[in-house]
Design a protein around this motif. Structure first.
Motif, short mmCIF file in Angstrom:
data_model
loop_
_atom_site.label_atom_id
_atom_site.label_comp_id
_atom_site.label_asym_id
_atom_site.label_seq_id
_atom_site.Cartn_x
_atom_site.Cartn_y
_atom_site.Cartn_z
N ASN A 143 4.77 -15.27 -16.88
CA ASN A 143 3.96 -14.48 -17.05
C ASN A 143 2.83 -14.20 -18.16
N HIS B 105 0.53 -12.34 -15.88
CA HIS B 105 -0.26 -10.74 -16.50
C HIS B 105 -1.45 -11.36 -16.89
N ASN C 258 10.47 -12.52 -11.87
CA ASN C 258 9.85 -14.02 -12.04
C ASN C 258 11.62 -15.25 -11.52
N GLY D 201 2.68 -5.66 -13.74
CA GLY D 201 1.91 -6.05 -14.64
C GLY D 201 1.04 -5.01 -15.11
#
Length: 270
Positions: A14, A19, A222, A78
């Motif tokens: 992330n 992200h 994920n 996200g």
């Protein structure tokens, strides 16, 4: 730093992938006045595209395309939260829609993999068992992350959730509350402690609990997306369902014990 996604407990995929892409897209989404729920539904569409690709998982190119579609869904997942917080459009309905979209993406991929097996009914049963454990593991993981965030912010009571969605919303919140979003004895101790004692306990608890949350990375969405693709590339989706049923369940149990131990160790410093 996005306060809803503190780097101390965020999976590396992330921080440097999903992200990071969502942050790049955020200004564009704000400028175009896109609603966060629209982003959530776009993610759901990408999840459906992933399922369509995984119907042909035997071809490594289609399996990889399914993986990339799921990455796209993660980016949307996200982005919707970042966009909601940036535009002041957070809502109980948006949170519920986001949760439903998250689970729906995995459900359709599980079904796509199951119907391509030699014994689709047996595979569907394995997918159902795997999916049920997925839901429990995910609620536990996300609940513990929410607990870490609120304690680090100085909040020592369980997060209150609106139940505007009726029976579905109540069930969703009840599972979250049972598996992670709840005030524990450690919260009471923190709330009632003098400032110096509270600081001392948090200083002990925070790094130990964050280390456990990092080890729980395979329980994240994920981690599952990567595991699905790896199983497809190996040539046996059953490996993913077995991974979710046995090792991930054991990981969740071990993590729960270690998280409670981190609280006990910090409590001893009171």
């Amino acid at each position: 730093m996005d306060i809803a996604r503190p780097s101390q407990i965020e999976p590396i995929t992330n921080r440097y992938g999903v992200h990071a892409l969502a942050r790049l897209m955020l200004p564009i989404a704000i400028r175009l006045r896109i609603h966060p729920n629209t982003v959530t539904l776009t993610g759901l569409f990408l999840g459906l595209c992933a399922a369509a690709a995984y119907l042909h998982w035997q071809d490594w190119r289609m399996a990889t395309l399914g993986f990339l579609f799921m990455i796209g869904w993660h980016v949307m997942d996200g982005l919707d939260g970042k966009l909601a917080r940036a535009t002041g459009k957070t809502s109980a309905f948006g949170r519920l829609l986001d949760g439903i979209a998250d689970y729906s993406c995995f459900v359709v991929v599980y079904v796509a993999l199951a119907v391509t097996q030699d014994d689709p009914w047996l595979a569907l049963l394995a997918a159902i068992i795997s999916g049920a454990l997925h839901a429990l593991q995910s609620q536990f993981y996300e609940g513990e992350r929410a607990t870490w965030i609120r304690r680090s912010a100085g909040e020592f009571t369980a997060i209150e959730r609106s139940e505007v969605g009726g029976a579905v919303e109540r069930l969703y919140n009840r599972l979250e509350r049972a598996l992670g979003n709840q005030a524990r004895p450690f919260d009471t101790l923190l709330r009632e402690a003098a400032p110096e004692a509270r600081h001392r306990m948090l200083a002990i608890w925070q790094p130990r609990s964050s280390a456990v949350l990092h080890l729980m990375g395979p329980l994240s969405a994920n981690g599952r997306t990567i595991a699905i693709w790896v199983a497809a590339m190996i040539g046996n989706p059953w490996l993913f369902w077995l991974w979710e049923i046995v090792p991930l369940s054991l990981l969740a149990l071990v993590a729960a014990r270690r998280l409670r131990q981190s609280e006990d160790q910090a409590s001893a410093a009171a």
